[in-house]
Each structure stands twice: as C-alpha cells, then as structure tokens.
Design a protein around this motif. Sequence first.
Motif: not given
Length: 275
Positions: A3-15, A42-54, A61-62
């Motif tokens: 899991l990697l978070i781009d600090a420049q893009r993340c707005i902390g919305c918590g979605e 973790c079930i590898a659904c990638q919901h976290c990736l899909a729901v991130c608005p930024t 590694g996706v």
Amino acid sequence: MDLLIDAQRCIGCGECVQDCPVGILTLESGRPEVIPERKEHCIACQHCLAVCPTAALSIFGVDPDKSLPLPEGLPEQSQMERLLLGRRSVRRFKPDRVHPADIDRVLAPLAASPTGRNNRDMVLTLVDDPDVMQQYRKLTYHGLELAANGDRIPEHLAFLAKFPEQWSQGRDLIYRNAPHMLVVSALEDGPTPEADCFILLSQFDLLAPTAGLGTLWCGFAHMAMRVVPELPMALQLPDGYRPMYVMLFGYPAVRYHRTVQRESFPIRRLRLTGR
C-alpha cells in the motif's frame, strides 16, 4: 499488499477507509494506513484504489493512473436496455475464425467479474482454433454414441442418444457449427462456484455483440459432459475444478432486426410485518 500513498495527492478524505469491505484501513494523521492485525483479511478487491478521488492510493503495485476514469464512457440506460432486450441466442454461425486479438479484447474486461468473497477461483478454457473445435465436436458425438449403445445415458438425458444419428446426417445439434467455445470452471468447494461462472459468462454474453459476435448458452454440451467423461477430461483442468457451463461464440450468420416482446417476470415486493 504494498500500500502506497502519494502525499501530494492524498486529501485525507477517508473514503478508502470507509469503503474497505473488511475494515483493514484506518486514518492516521490524515493519511490511510493498514491495521497490522487485520492485514491478512484483505480480499484484494482494490476498492480503496477505485474510490480514491485523487488517484493517490496504490496497492499490489497497481498504478492508479492506468485505471480508466469513471463515470466517463459509461453507456446510457437506454443503450443498456436495448442491448439486453436485443440479445438473441445464435444458432447459425459463420465458419470464419475470430481473430485472436478480438477474442482477447472481449475476454480482458472479464477480469473484473465479481465472485463470492472475491475468491476468483475460476479457470477459463478457450477453444480459439476451429480445428480443435471440430475435434471436440467429434469426441462428443462419438462418446454419446458409445454411451447410448452401452445404455449409459440417464433417463432424464435420453434425448442425447438421438444426436449422433443427426450428426451422421450432417446436423450439429449440440454445437451448431460454432467455430469457438468458452468453458468456465471453478473449484467445487469454493464459496459460490456456479454463481461465479454464470456471472462471468453473462458478462461475456453482453460484451460479445459489441465485437460483432454471437453467443449461445450451450446446455446440450454441458449435459453431454455428464454422459461422456472424456469431455471434461479433455479440458485438462487442475485438480478440484469442475466445468460449470459452456458458451459457444463466433460471427453470426443471422441478423435480428428488432427486439421480441415478452411479459415481465412476476415481481413480488417483500413487506415485513412487525411482531
């Protein structure tokens, strides 16, 4: 999980935290983090990736920038209605082979097909060579003939005994001379093996017309597998996997010009009464 978070893009919305179906994420100091003791859920659904608005979150590694944006490009409701109302079971196919690249393009989106608990324990067996299809076709009719002569066809499938004779007269009543076949198999002890396979084939069934292809849910072929053991064996499936259904496809030799008109299925709206 990577899991990697781009600090420049993340707005902390918590979605991502709110949408995780198994609750493995938490928001710490305005950034999502994995809860260590829940990581294995973790079930590898990638919901976290899909729901991130930024597009700030990457997992496994996706690269989120390589995902297609939504809802851009989605068909309108009227287009989907016409597709559903206009689909037909095709029983007249051209002998032409569908180009492998065209088949691959229809198959690729099926990677997103939902499965029970996101287990994804399915195997797709593709017959993309018409010559191989012909070999499988001959194996079917020969096997049915032997089963009929040996009185090994169950009574409820007795009609299958008539197909070899029709085949000898040039009529392929099972495979309808289709050049291609897709068989979807799943682990028998999976959470929802049959439903998973039918969902995937339903999605293939809807994608196929967009590529100019016709399809046929081939119940006869599926039934023949119960009578001729050589048929599922020929699929060379891994241990524990069982073929759940067969779909034929190819370029249709028929064109339908309008939808049919059918009554809707009965709809019972549930109402619960208090005690």
